[in-house]
Design an enzyme around this catalytic site. Structure first.
Site, PDB file in Angstrom:
ATOM      1  N   ARG A  63       0.910  -1.307  -0.018  1.00  0.00           N
ATOM      2  CA  ARG A  63      -0.003  -0.163   0.023  1.00  0.00           C
ATOM      3  C   ARG A  63       0.921   1.281   0.172  1.00  0.00           C
ATOM      4  O   ARG A  63       1.429   1.630   1.098  1.00  0.00           O
ATOM      5  CB  ARG A  63      -1.033  -0.011   1.294  1.00  0.00           C
ATOM      6  CG  ARG A  63      -1.994   0.910   1.189  1.00  0.00           C
ATOM      7  CD  ARG A  63      -2.727   1.006   2.506  1.00  0.00           C
ATOM      8  NE  ARG A  63      -1.936   1.730   3.664  1.00  0.00           N
ATOM      9  CZ  ARG A  63      -1.893   1.620   4.669  1.00  0.00           C
ATOM     10  NH1 ARG A  63      -2.394   0.286   5.382  1.00  0.00           N
ATOM     11  NH2 ARG A  63      -1.093   2.221   5.578  1.00  0.00           N
ATOM     12  N   HIS A  68      -3.494   4.540   4.931  1.00  0.00           N
ATOM     13  CA  HIS A  68      -4.818   3.527   4.933  1.00  0.00           C
ATOM     14  C   HIS A  68      -5.959   4.322   4.193  1.00  0.00           C
ATOM     15  O   HIS A  68      -6.775   3.716   3.426  1.00  0.00           O
ATOM     16  CB  HIS A  68      -4.943   3.368   6.169  1.00  0.00           C
ATOM     17  CG  HIS A  68      -6.265   2.606   6.321  1.00  0.00           C
ATOM     18  ND1 HIS A  68      -6.651   1.209   5.997  1.00  0.00           N
ATOM     19  CD2 HIS A  68      -7.608   2.709   7.112  1.00  0.00           C
ATOM     20  CE1 HIS A  68      -7.724   0.687   6.379  1.00  0.00           C
ATOM     21  NE2 HIS A  68      -8.131   1.548   6.851  1.00  0.00           N
ATOM     22  N   TYR A 113       4.188   4.756  11.599  1.00  0.00           N
ATOM     23  CA  TYR A 113       4.221   3.088  11.601  1.00  0.00           C
ATOM     24  C   TYR A 113       4.998   2.565  10.631  1.00  0.00           C
ATOM     25  O   TYR A 113       5.273   1.349  10.797  1.00  0.00           O
ATOM     26  CB  TYR A 113       2.967   2.302  12.005  1.00  0.00           C
ATOM     27  CG  TYR A 113       1.781   2.865  10.749  1.00  0.00           C
ATOM     28  CD1 TYR A 113       2.001   1.901   9.545  1.00  0.00           C
ATOM     29  CD2 TYR A 113       0.826   3.568  10.926  1.00  0.00           C
ATOM     30  CE1 TYR A 113       0.934   2.079   8.531  1.00  0.00           C
ATOM     31  CE2 TYR A 113      -0.039   3.756   9.666  1.00  0.00           C
ATOM     32  CZ  TYR A 113       0.035   3.022   8.757  1.00  0.00           C
ATOM     33  OH  TYR A 113      -0.919   3.341   7.754  1.00  0.00           O
TER      34      TYR A 113
END
Length: 380
Positions: free
Chosen positions: A271, A275, A284
């Site tokens: 990705r 998100h 993160y």
């Protein structure tokens, strides 16, 4: 002496409970993700397929960037981008026949568009106008599913029902790696394998379930290995290799249509963006990890193969990009138009025949709307 105690009597006995129902060896995935681009086997890929995949990938990338921009402009409530995962999305759409069904998650708007859905209709849910902005029966695309993995049992149910009716239909259900941690995922696989339902499960392993890396979700060798426990084949494929994903999914669809049961395909991808627009991915994962994956971009990989085979030059690439820009301009123009919505539609698609309670609620809302209109006219 009973019959069973007589010498030479036949004693039917079930196998021990621990004995596998099937040989697990043929179900195990490869140790490394299956690849075709850049390999001798990939050189045999049909040029027409390469060109179609390329056009859809470029179009899909532009669709993602435009939808992300619309979110920042306030035209969409949220948009989960699939940038970097376009090969999975496009391949899933292209391997299906018109009669087949696609069961997408909320991140799979591109797959729905590649299947032929109007780009504006694919974004209607994320805009907050309707639960589904299109007719699922007309397009054979189930509603975009926001709850994780709940679309998977639905896909199994439809596929099983089609098989019982004798319909030549395959369901392809898409889910992320985070969805494999949900109970619906395991229930769907179990039912599909027991019923030998004509369904294909495509897991897009993009590395993170929002901020949770895969290593904190499972200790399995791969997500594809989970297939073995349910008695179906597991396939591991490079999710950024559009040709390989198309090949693996195509084989799984053929198996399902031939009555050989379901397949679990894990596509290893990444990705590239956050998100959603509400997420800060820098908290993160490091930037250098993202940059490393850019070298494995699905469009770059495919264009490199096509140029090596003299199937793509600068002029042809420009034509594809210009077509994608036209799609983006049309999407931008129509999404910038304020929709005309009727609040009474809240009651129009709940039950085939409205309940008494719904009729009362509809009458109450109608009275409030009429009063508001009357008050507005009096103030003019």
């Amino acid at each position: 002496m009973t019959v069973l105690e007589q010498p030479g009597s036949y004693h039917p006995a079930p196998p021990p409970a621990w004995r596998p129902r099937t040989d697990p060896a043929p179900l195990l995935p490869d140790q490394e993700p299956y690849r075709l681009l850049g390999t001798p086997a990939g050189r045999d890929t049909d040029p027409a397929l390469l060109k179609r995949l390329h056009a859809e990938l470029v179009r899909g990338r532009r669709y993602n960037t435009q939808a992300t921009a619309l979110t920042r402009q306030g035209r969409l409530a949220v948009y989960p981008s699939s940038t970097g995962q376009e090969a999975c999305q496009v391949a899933a759409a292209l391997v299906l026949e018109d009669r087949d069904w696609l069961f997408p998650s909320y991140r799979d708007t591109l797959a729905a568009v590649a299947r032929g859905l109007d780009p504006v209709q694919a974004l209607t849910l994320l805009r907050g106008d309707w639960h589904t902005g299109y007719d699922p029966r007309e397009h054979r695309v189930a509603p975009l599913c926001t709850p994780l993995a709940t679309q998977l049992p639905h896909a199994v149910g439809l596929a099983h029902a089609a098989r019982l009716k004798g319909d030549d239909v395959v369901a392809l259900a898409m889910v992320g790696d985070g969805g494999t941690s949900e109970g619906d995922f395991h229930e769907a696989l179990n039912f599909a394998a027991v019923w030998r339902a004509p369904v294909v499960f495509l897991v897009q392993n993009n590395g993170f379930a929002i901020s949770v890396p895969l290593a904190k979700q499972t200790a399995a060798p791969s997500l594809a290995h989970k297939a073995v426990g349910y008695g179906m084949p597991g396939r591991l494929v490079d999710g950024n290799d559009a040709v390989a994903v198309h090949d693996v999914l195509g084989e799984a669809v053929r198996r399902a249509r031939a009555g050989e049961g379901p397949t679990l395909v894990e596509a290893v991808t990444y990705r590239m963006e956050a998100h959603t627009n509400a997420d800060d991915a820098t908290r993160y994962r490091p930037d250098d990890e993202v940059e490393e994956w850019r070298e494995h971009d699905p469009i770059t990989l495919l264009e490199r193969e096509m140029r090596d085979r003299h199937l793509l030059d600068d002029k042809e690439a420009r034509v594809v990009r210009e077509s994608a820009e036209e799609m983006a301009a049309d999407l931008r123009e129509r999404m910038n138009q304020d929709p005309v919505l009727d609040p009474m539609d809240l009651f129009g698609h709940v039950y085939a025949e409205q309940t008494e309670q719904l009729r009362e609620q509809a009458a109450q809302l109608r009275a409030e709307l009429d009063a508001a209109d009357h008050e507005g006219e009096g103030g003019k």
